[in-house]
Structures are given as C-alpha cells and as structure tokens.
Design a protein around this motif. Sequence first.
Motif, short mmCIF file in Angstrom:
data_model
loop_
_atom_site.label_atom_id
_atom_site.label_comp_id
_atom_site.label_asym_id
_atom_site.label_seq_id
_atom_site.Cartn_x
_atom_site.Cartn_y
_atom_site.Cartn_z
N THR A 101 0.76 -1.28 -0.10
CA THR A 101 0.03 -0.24 -0.08
C THR A 101 0.81 1.29 0.17
N PHE A 129 -5.64 -4.97 0.17
CA PHE A 129 -4.80 -4.29 0.64
C PHE A 129 -4.97 -2.70 0.38
N ASP A 457 -0.42 -2.21 5.07
CA ASP A 457 0.50 -3.37 5.03
C ASP A 457 1.85 -3.28 5.72
#
Length: 615
Positions: A101, A129, A457
């Motif tokens: 991300t 995500f 993430d």
Amino acid sequence: MKENILKKQIQQVLEQMPADWLTLTTHRLDIYDESQAKTQFLAAFEELLQSDQISNQALAKLPTAYDYIRLGHPLSSVLEWTLGQLHGIPADQVISFSSKTAPILAILRKNLFLKKSTQILYTEDISHFFSEELIQGIYGYSFELLQVNPNEKLPKFEGSRVYISQKAPISELENPFNSDFVISTHEPWGSIIHVLGEENASYISEIQHVRRRETIAMTPIHCQQALKALNGEVEESTSDNLAADRKEQVLESIANITATDIKPLVASSGLSMQYAIMMGLVDEALEKHPGKAIKFIVPPNCYGGTNDQARRVAACLDQVEVVDLPVDAGNDMNQSLDRILEELAQQNAVSYIIAEIPTNPRVEVPDLDRLKEVLGKERQTAEGEVALEPVFILDQTFCPNVHFLGEGETLSGIPAISYASGSKFPSGGECTAGYCAANLKAEGLMEKIALHLALCDNEATEEQYEILARQLPSMNQRIQKAYENTREFVNFIQDKLPTTKINFVSEDLAQRGFTPSVFSLDLPTKGETEEERESYKRALNLELINLMITEIPEESKFCVSYGQLKGCYWTVPATSTQGTTKEGDKDYIVRASVSHNIDLNKHKEVFLKFVKEWC
C-alpha cells in the motif's frame, strides 16, 4: 546475451555476498556518505561487476547503501539496479517496499501538495490491501479508482496515472496503459514501484521518504528471494506450520514484558508502528470528536524520525497540528506538559502526547509521580465543560523493560500506549520490527491502530516474527547486563575525565527499573568565544569516536543503533538520529551505547588513551 551476463553476475553476487547483507539493520557512519547514499554504492558496485572480481571481500568493502533497511540496504539496491537494467530505466526510478500500500500512498501524498489528480488502475481486485474509503476519508487523499480490462483503450488523463500489477513475474514490467507509475505487488515480499519518464523524476525523493518514515524497504531476505527468482530459481514458500506459533510466542512475550493484558501489535519497524498509532488515533478523533482540533504534542529534539513523521502527518491534514513539548536541557517535561494541556483544554482540543522516557539523547526521566498527577488532572474548556483526557503515546525504546501501563503504574490513569523499536533490544539489532502495547483504558484504541497497520500493509513479516520469537525471551537479561556494563563504563569515565558532563540515569532511577545502556557525553572544551568552544567540542567528539572505532574495530562501530548483541556503538545525535530535527534543537554531543557482550577493559584502555592525548 546482455541479460544472461547480468543474471550470471547476480548469481555470483548472491553466492559471495557478506553475511551481514542479510542481517544488518543500521548503517556504519564511518563508511557512509549520506549526500551520495545509494549512488555511491551502485557506482562502486558497477565498477566491481565490470572488473569481474566479485568476491566476498570486495563486496564487503563497498560503501554503505542508504542508512537503515527502512530506506534501503545493499540487497534492495542490487535488486532495484538489476530491475532497472532489465527494463532500461535508471536504478533510482525503481524502489522496493515491504508494503503493497505504501507506494500508492507516496504518490497520493505528493499529488496532494501539487494539487494534481491521480488515477489508480487495476485489473484484479485490490480491496485486500487498499481501502478507498479510509484513504480518502482519514488520510485526506483524493483519487479516481478504476478497474479496467488489460485490452481496454483509455482516454488521456490529466494527472498521474498509476497502474497496479499483481500477477506479472518480477522480471516483467507490465504497463498496458502507458502509466506514469507501475506498482507490481509480489507476495510475500511486498511491492516494487517503477517511476516512468523523466517528467516524474521529481517524485523519487518523496517516494523514498515515505519508505524511510512510514514503512520499510523490502527486507533483505525477501530481496534475496526476489533476486533468486529473477534467475529462475523457484523459492520454497517461507510460510510454515510454525509461523502462527511464532507470532503467538511474540505476542505473549510482549504482553509479559509490558505487564499488559491487551493483545499487542507488531509492525515492520518502530516508525511503521508509530504511523499506525498516529493514523489510528486520527481516525478515532474524527469519528468520536468531529470538528475538534487534533493536537500531537511532541518534543522538538526527540528522535528525528518521530519528529519528522508527526509533522508529515500534520502537513497533510488541516485539523491536525504538532505542538512542541520542551523536555530537555533545563526544560521540565511535567511543567511543559501541564502548561500545554491547560492551553489545549481551553481550546477543547483532542490531545495526543508522544514522548520518550528516558529522553534522547540526554537520558532524562521526569518525576513520574508528578507526571501521573499532571496527566490525571481534570481540566476545563473555555465554556466550563470537562475537557477530553489526553492519550499518552510512550516511546520506551531506551527502557522497554519498565512497566508503565499496568494498574497503579505511571500511565494507568489515562489511555496510554507504549511502543518500541525492534531493531534495538527486542531483536538485538537483527531486524527492525517494532511493537506496541496498551493499558486497559486504551483498549478501544487498539482496534483503530490495528486497522491502519493492516491498511498500510505494515505488519511484521514472518521472518521478523521468527527473530523476535528467538530474541525477546532473553531481552530483559540482556538489558540488565548491558546496563551493568554501561554503569561501570560511565563511572570509569567520570573518574578519569571529571570535567566532562555525563548524561545518564541516577542510581536511584536504576533501582526503580530504569536501566538504559546508552549515555551521552558533553566533552570538556576550550576557546575564547562560544563559537570556538562549540567548534572545538565538535572536533573532539569525532576524535573520540574515530579513536574507538580504529582501536577496537571488531566491537566499536560508528553507528546509530543500540541494544545490539555485541560491542559499543558511537554517534553524534545531531548528525544521525536528529537528522531532520530543527538545527537549534540538535545535540552535538557524543552518544554511546553499550551491549551486554563487550570487552569493557579494552574500551576503558582506549578511552584513557583519548584522555591523555586530547584532554
């Protein structure tokens, strides 16, 4: 032909690389030139390839690449350079991330300030995500999200076009829509962003800075696996049946160490953890206290990454502001905090305090009874209503063994969260993973923090959990032994050089559990003017450090870390940990960190040599 030669060379590099390319988490400043950083490493690396003299010794002599594995390291540099060679683009336009991300957020952040539109294209679902709602609503970023067919013809777009590729092999650059940026994701390694076109080169430093402050580069072990994949080697999955057990072991260890009952969280680095905390609390404030100003109270001379990140968050959001909290060099944390909280109560603001205890680099601990009193005081708004209670976010990296959060402890009366950098004592310098724990009053905040840790993430990798599972059980014993070595070294220095000012905890504080292994020195100086005295002291700082690392190269390093497994690390905070701190708040003193495993007699001997030669 060129590709085959390249792959053969990379194979040789992987076979001959130094062991610390996989395990080093912080740079050595004595072989590091920040102004050249990755460029210097790659220039020397290319010369080595051309000479066809690849060896373990030759690779070990290469200049340090970047600074931390957050920003980059030898293997990430080699990976990015190799992909650049394969795709015909400059190496600095290929940037690896442990997060899928974060590179998207980096482009959105840059375009926020440019007031430039962003179009994000994807062919396969990215909702696992990427949350459009959270990133627009909490982070303040605007963009157009568009699922497309690979064969679709798209109209011209005025702004930045970003393409998310999820299935292409790492050796391929998939760009069916002539995008400005291609982000390829690779489980479980992370992602790689390709900055395409000279017109987008201005994004490179901004993207790298996001990697430095809010996440980390692709980890060394994952870069190694990615490079092997480029050469056609099929890597066995790193996931195994023990992964879940290791994670549970780590969470249990953290709960035991912090004496807390709330499930902890573990991130890819200390700053990844802090970013999740900050954005989780912003989310909480926007939901629970809409319309109220959000204030992050931060010491202006604390660790540069903390300072920089807090201000970066505030720069993106109109309702968020950083308030300076003077804590060092004659300023009392409790007095400063009491005054600021009174002012913010009058404004009916949401107050979040980020502070280090002990402070860095002066190693000061405030009066904890008074701190408890200041934090627990009920305050009034200008309208006479009860003000919101503050939330205390404690960076206790220096003393992760001290209990702050349990019932009756210093921070038990208000919502409080503590966090620590994993590259220090938790892993002994073997990985960067950081963690956070909460007291009972902050239990409700942990859900928001977990949400943003997942969104970015930034959870610790399986390999990081494995290292922490191995290292955390012995952490408190290492802390105690390192403190004993530090106390002995400090007493020796005080005896042999009584004119120096030593910043370290008192014996009384040590009895209360504050047993850091880091101290700082204000060395004696001379000169007719303040400028001459300061200049002389700064030169003397380097004389001491250079003597230590020259005389004891197997143990003494010019490095910013501490909590390491061996030796002693030396640095000048103003030029390392306070790199992005305002000049007037920097500390041009020597900071030393001592491990539990050190030849203390040798260090005493060399320090005495310094005293005789220079003092």
